[in-house]
Write a protein that holds these residues in place. Structure first.
Motif, PDB file in Angstrom:
ATOM      1  N   CYS A 167     -46.683  20.050 -16.874  1.00 16.39           N
ATOM      2  CA  CYS A 167     -46.081  18.806 -16.375  1.00 16.39           C
ATOM      3  C   CYS A 167     -44.932  18.352 -17.276  1.00 16.39           C
ATOM      4  CB  CYS A 167     -47.142  17.713 -16.269  1.00 16.39           C
ATOM      5  SG  CYS A 167     -48.283  17.928 -14.879  1.00 16.39           S
ATOM      6  N   ILE A 168     -45.083  18.540 -18.588  1.00 16.76           N
ATOM      7  CA  ILE A 168     -43.982  18.215 -19.494  1.00 16.76           C
ATOM      8  C   ILE A 168     -42.789  19.111 -19.193  1.00 16.76           C
ATOM      9  CG2 ILE A 168     -43.232  18.237 -21.907  1.00 16.76           C
ATOM     10  CD1 ILE A 168     -46.125  17.549 -22.690  1.00 16.76           C
ATOM     11  N   ALA A 169     -43.037  20.407 -18.981  1.00 19.29           N
ATOM     12  CA  ALA A 169     -41.954  21.345 -18.671  1.00 19.29           C
ATOM     13  C   ALA A 169     -41.289  21.007 -17.343  1.00 19.29           C
ATOM     14  CB  ALA A 169     -42.498  22.775 -18.641  1.00 19.29           C
ATOM     15  N   ALA A 170     -42.086  20.617 -16.347  1.00 23.19           N
ATOM     16  CA  ALA A 170     -41.532  20.274 -15.039  1.00 23.19           C
ATOM     17  C   ALA A 170     -40.646  19.036 -15.124  1.00 23.19           C
ATOM     18  CB  ALA A 170     -42.658  20.061 -14.031  1.00 23.19           C
ATOM     19  N   ALA A 171     -41.108  18.023 -15.859  1.00 22.35           N
ATOM     20  CA  ALA A 171     -40.299  16.814 -16.028  1.00 22.35           C
ATOM     21  C   ALA A 171     -39.015  17.125 -16.780  1.00 22.35           C
ATOM     22  CB  ALA A 171     -41.107  15.752 -16.782  1.00 22.35           C
ATOM     23  N   SER A 172     -39.102  18.006 -17.771  1.00 23.40           N
ATOM     24  CA  SER A 172     -37.914  18.415 -18.528  1.00 23.40           C
ATOM     25  C   SER A 172     -36.922  19.137 -17.619  1.00 23.40           C
ATOM     26  CB  SER A 172     -38.334  19.328 -19.686  1.00 23.40           C
ATOM     27  OG  SER A 172     -37.211  19.802 -20.393  1.00 23.40           O
ATOM     28  N   MET A 222     -46.097  13.598 -15.619  1.00 16.63           N
ATOM     29  CA  MET A 222     -44.654  13.784 -15.751  1.00 16.63           C
ATOM     30  C   MET A 222     -43.957  12.482 -16.123  1.00 16.63           C
ATOM     31  SD  MET A 222     -43.965  16.389 -12.533  1.00 16.63           S
ATOM     32  CE  MET A 222     -42.180  16.249 -12.651  1.00 16.63           C
ATOM     33  N   ASN A 223     -44.369  11.390 -15.533  1.00 19.16           N
ATOM     34  CA  ASN A 223     -43.777  10.085 -15.868  1.00 19.16           C
ATOM     35  C   ASN A 223     -44.102   9.695 -17.309  1.00 19.16           C
ATOM     36  OD1 ASN A 223     -42.565   9.708 -13.370  1.00 19.16           O
ATOM     37  ND2 ASN A 223     -44.337   8.661 -12.503  1.00 19.16           N
ATOM     38  N   TRP A 224     -45.331   9.982 -17.744  1.00 21.03           N
ATOM     39  CA  TRP A 224     -45.684   9.737 -19.149  1.00 21.03           C
ATOM     40  C   TRP A 224     -44.771  10.536 -20.073  1.00 21.03           C
ATOM     41  CZ3 TRP A 224     -47.263  13.756 -22.304  1.00 21.03           C
ATOM     42  CH2 TRP A 224     -47.651  13.401 -23.599  1.00 21.03           C
ATOM     43  N   ALA A 225     -44.554  11.813 -19.749  1.00 21.27           N
ATOM     44  CA  ALA A 225     -43.716  12.671 -20.589  1.00 21.27           C
ATOM     45  C   ALA A 225     -42.295  12.137 -20.694  1.00 21.27           C
ATOM     46  CB  ALA A 225     -43.710  14.090 -20.032  1.00 21.27           C
TER      47      ALA A 225
END
Length: 524
Positions: free
Chosen positions: A280-285, A93-96
């Motif tokens: 994880c990308i969706a969660a970070a978004s 998530m941090n990477w995204a």
């Protein structure tokens, strides 16, 4: 591909571009277990429905691949129970959030994998649908057609006729096999699209994620001979004629159906890896979109929840509450004061903190919990069970969850509401006492004031309240110490327009019971 999907750029931190529908969620619910570790603690269906997690899943599902659908759903249903398991999700998530160009390139690849909800995703794993003799026969017919066509230049008769007959037969045979394999082909193409995506992702840099980069390369290498998504996809109009002529569909189907069946563990790993990345990308978004806080600290020891200004994420104008829970609590209060919402708020925040390391609070400090609820049960007509029987079973499951090294967080709303008052209080007090003796924090909401006295050594008492202002009931939706001292049922009758003599009779009978300890008989 980067130029092909420019409309995907700049979507991070926004609402989902393609909202998932109810029937699509049902498909995800049907298949998600196929790609998860079923030995891990999973939120049961009662808890999922109590907390309206379908709506939350819909709100945050900005995934772009079918694998992302399944893994995001699975992350919500399997909150982490240790720092180690949560660390990987948080790192991605941090990477995204930080590597914007890399993230956008990855999103383009994920979108290329596609989403298809009508296919049987277990089909390629359950049986080897390939047919070696069919594949050899198809190849032999194609080769024979080419050889005959080549000899036709030297001897037009009979080789030109033979080549023409073989051409027509190949097209006819391709059409027949296309119809026979259509359903199996759909599922296989779906798998192949994700395998193709792994090959693409393996070429991306993934700055700061060396473990993920290496794993993607290993998965790509393990499926190095599977590079035929476009050859199999009969929806590609430009290649369909050649596919029929050369029997490409059946040849490639037999080749890759066998490869997927024999390497199904690798294919499942591909789904999990792609899906986890997408989820994880969706969660970070969603965290950015919902302005949720990453001021989260989780402990593998103790039983507690400390949070500042916590809210419920599904409410349009939520009222925040401080949460400082180190013990079991009974929560009383009149109708509509906010008891159930308070329980749901805490459970949902615990799930988000343990699934994605963010919460809807200024700060969140808590233990890891196994989370379960028993709140809004209904009669199960298909199994001929009453609400009471369903709730008893649900409570028994919650108690079983509390006999583990990892503490449980149990939410119980209006315990045993489906039976008479005397037995309800007797049984409820016994069950709640059992919770108090177990490895859990139990939060129970009830209208039964008697329980606050019976269980005062096991449970701290808190309440929600309301007040009347000019014939209007006003709620502050704030938690207060101690048991409730107010009631609003009769007042609600007045607000809703019931006759005044009926209201006065109700008040009189309530006063008689409070003074005499028994109910007054109604005269006919």
């Amino acid at each position: 591909m980067k130029n092909k999907f420019l409309f995907l750029d700049g979507r991070f931190g926004m609402e989902p571009l393609f909202p998932i529908k109810d029937d699509e969620i049902s498909t995800v619910h049907k298949y998600y277990r196929s790609f998860l570790d079923t030995s891990l603690h999973t939120l049961d269906d009662i808890t999922w429905n109590d907390l309206d997690l379908d709506t939350i899943y819909r709100n945050m599902n900005a995934t772009y691949s079918g694998a992302g659908d399944f893994m995001l759903y699975g992350m919500l249903r399997q909150p982490c129970l240790s720092n180690e398991s949560l660390h990987h999700r948080l790192t991605v998530m941090n990477w995204a959030r930080n590597e914007v160009e890399e993230r956008d390139a990855v999103i383009h690849h994920l979108y290329g994998a596609g989403k298809r909800y009508e296919d049987d995703l277990e089909q390629p794993f359950q049986h080897d649908y390939s047919n070696s003799s069919r594949q050899y026969r198809s190849r032999a017919l194609v080769y024979s057609m080419f050889i005959s066509a080549a000899f036709a230049f030297l001897m037009p008769m009979p080789f030109a006729v033979i080549a023409g007959v073989l051409l027509i037969y190949n097209i006819f045979r391709s059409f027949i096999l296309h119809k026979q394999l259509e359903n199996e082909m759909d599922s296989l193409v779906y798998m192949l699209s994700h395998i193709e995506t792994v090959h693409q992702l393996a070429a991306e840099p993934f700055t700061g994620l060396p473990g993920l980069k290496k794993h993607l390369e290993e998965l790509s290498e393990a499926m190095h001979d599977v590079h035929a998504r476009r050859s199999l996809d009969y929806f590609e109009k430009s290649s369909s004629t050649l596919n029929f002529l050369f029997q490409s569909e059946s040849i490639y189907y037999d080749k890759y159906a066998k490869a997927i069946y024999e390497r199904q563990d690798i294919v499942r790993d591909i789904f999990q890896t792609i899906g986890t990345l997408d989820a994880c990308i969706a969660a970070a978004s969603y965290q950015d979109y919902a302005h949720a806080s990453d001021n989260v600290l989780l402990s593998e020891e103790g039983r507690f929840i400390d949070a500042t200004d916590m809210i419920h994420p599904l409410l349009e104008n939520p009222v925040s509450n401080h949460v400082d829970i180190h013990e079991n609590r009974l929560i009383t209060g009149s109708n509509a004061t906010g008891k159930s919402t308070y329980l749901k708020m805490i459970a949902i925040n615990a799930i988000f903190a343990q699934s994605f390391h963010f919460a809807f609070a200024k700060q969140y400090r808590a233990s890891y919990f196994k989370i379960a609820t028993s709140m809004t049960l209904h009669d199960d007509l298909f199994q001929n069970e009453s609400t009471f029987v369903a709730e008893v079973k649900s409570l028994h499951s919650l108690l079983e969850l509390c006999h583990d090294d990892i503490p449980a967080l149990c939410m119980v709303d209006e315990i045993l509401r489906g039976t008479n008052t005397l037995e309800r209080i007797a049984a409820s007090s016994a069950i709640l006492h059992q919770f108090a003796q177990s490895n859990c924090i139990c939060l129970g909401a009830t209208h039964d004031i008697e329980l606050t006295h019976i269980l005062e050594k096991d449970y701290q008492n808190y309440h929600f309240t309301e007040k009347m202002e000019k014939d209007k009931m006003v709620f502050d939706y704030k938690i207060h110490r101690g048991p409730t001292t107010t009631r609003n049922a009769i007042s609600l009758l007045k607000i809703l327009g019931y006759q005044s003599d009926l209201i006065e009779q109700a008040k009189s009978r309530l006063n008689h019971f409070e003074q005499q300890g028994e109910w007054e008989t109604i005269a006919s």
